[in-house]
Structures are given as C-alpha cells and as structure tokens.
Design a protein around this motif. Structure first.
Motif, short mmCIF file in Angstrom:
data_model
loop_
_atom_site.label_atom_id
_atom_site.label_comp_id
_atom_site.label_asym_id
_atom_site.label_seq_id
_atom_site.Cartn_x
_atom_site.Cartn_y
_atom_site.Cartn_z
N ARG A 147 0.73 -1.26 0.02
CA ARG A 147 -0.13 0.16 0.03
C ARG A 147 0.98 1.11 0.05
N PHE A 149 2.13 4.39 -1.19
CA PHE A 149 1.70 5.40 -1.87
C PHE A 149 2.73 5.97 -2.96
N TYR A 153 3.13 5.71 -6.97
CA TYR A 153 3.05 6.81 -7.58
C TYR A 153 4.27 6.86 -8.37
N ILE A 175 -3.50 4.45 -6.77
CA ILE A 175 -3.50 5.65 -5.93
C ILE A 175 -4.81 6.47 -5.85
N ILE A 178 -6.84 5.42 -3.24
CA ILE A 178 -6.62 5.87 -2.03
C ILE A 178 -6.65 7.43 -1.58
N ASP A 179 -6.64 8.24 -2.81
CA ASP A 179 -6.98 9.54 -2.52
C ASP A 179 -7.64 9.86 -3.92
#
Length: 196
Positions: A147, A149, A153, A175, A178-179
């Motif tokens: 996980r 990030f 990315y 990504i 998550i966001d």
C-alpha cells in the motif's frame, strides 16, 4: 502525558523524545526546538538527540542547519537509520543524486525492510538515468509494503515514461482509490487512457 511522565522520570530519554515527537506533530516547533536544546545538553553523546534537532530544523525549512545536526548525528553513529534517511532526503532536495543514492545504500544495509528507503533510492537513481535500478527499487518497495503510496506513484510515472501505459494505469488506479482527489494522478491516468 509525556510531559507529566518526564516530571517523574526526568532521566528517561525515550520520554523526552516522544514528547518532542508530539510537539512536532502538533506544530509547536519553537517549543520542540527548545526541548531539543535541553536534550543535546543532557545527552550530547547520542545520535538521536541531534537527529531530532535536525527534524525540527527541517520543520523550519532550514536545511543547512538540519544537515549540520544530521552530520553530527552520523559522526556519533554512522549506522543510525533515521539520520541516514534524513540525510538522504536533504541530498535529494539539493539534487545531489549520486550522494543521495550512496546514503540510501547505507540506510538499506541497516534496515533492508524499509520501503521508504527503496522509494527514495529509486528516485535518486531515476534522476541519474538509471531507470532499471529505479524500477527495481519501486517494485521492491511495493513488495515490502503493497500500500506504499509513493512507491505506486513513482512507479506509475516511470512506467508511463517508458511506455508501459497499462501497467502505469494500474498504479494510478491504486493511487486514486487511496486518494480520489489527487488531481495529478487523475490527470495522468486520463492522459494514459487517451493514449491506450
């Protein structure tokens, strides 16, 4: 709680350090700075006291002072992972990528299971055009921490750069899950979808 505990155990270094961490997290940076001065007087032979002072300097955007304190920490303990990690970050910010890679090599030797060190070393390798090395680091960081990030990315951007659009889209899908408000990820995924 830590402040109260220190009243009972003033010689417990861990309590002081946790107190400073709380002050930093709550953005009481000047207070954290003054507590770090106390720590340096009480425990000048410990790397982590200087490392915490460096963290405070970074919060104040004073990278020159942070580097001075990190160098002092590394003189005391050249294997202190947190100090190595911070030093690498400072070198990245100065665009000293070869030196940053060398520092992250040392940090990874000390803690080979820290995904963040692999992500940052990957970034330093990317900036030296070592794309294979960067990809290996991002892949391994994600293997350690699925996980992660930053790992997804950076790997997504690198995959897009080398034309692996479908794999890059998978990273940006992750990504955005998550966001969902990460505009750069949404834009990049959109561009990739247009090209595929």
């Amino acid at each position: 709680d830590y402040y109260k505990a220190i009243e009972f155990r003033p010689d417990n270094r861990s309590l002081w350090h946790n107190y400073v961490d709380c002050l930093i997290e709550s953005k009481e940076i000047d207070k954290a700075d003054s507590i770090c001065d106390i720590l340096i007087k009480k425990w000048s032979g410990h790397a982590d006291t200087y490392q915490m002072k460096a963290q405070v300097a970074l919060e104040k955007n004073d990278t020159a002072k942070a580097e001075t304190y990190i160098d002092e920490a590394l003189k005391i303990n050249k294997y202190d992972f947190n100090s190595l990690f911070i030093k690498g970050g400072i070198l990245l910010s100065h665009e000293e990528y070869k030196d940053a890679e060398a520092i992250y090599d040392r940090a990874i030797t000390v803690n080979p299971k820290n995904a963040g060190a692999f992500v940052n070393r990957g970034l330093s390798r990317y900036h030296q055009d070592n794309l294979r090395g960067a990809m290996n680091d991002y892949d391994y960081a994600i293997q350690l921490d699925p996980r992660n990030f930053s790992g997804h990315y950076n790997r997504g951007l690198l995959l897009a750069y080398v034309g692996e659009d479908n794999k890059a889209i998978e990273d940006f899908d992750f990504i955005i899950r998550i966001d969902p408000n990460d505009m750069m990820a949404i834009f990049t995924r959109g561009e990739l979808l247009l090209q595929s």
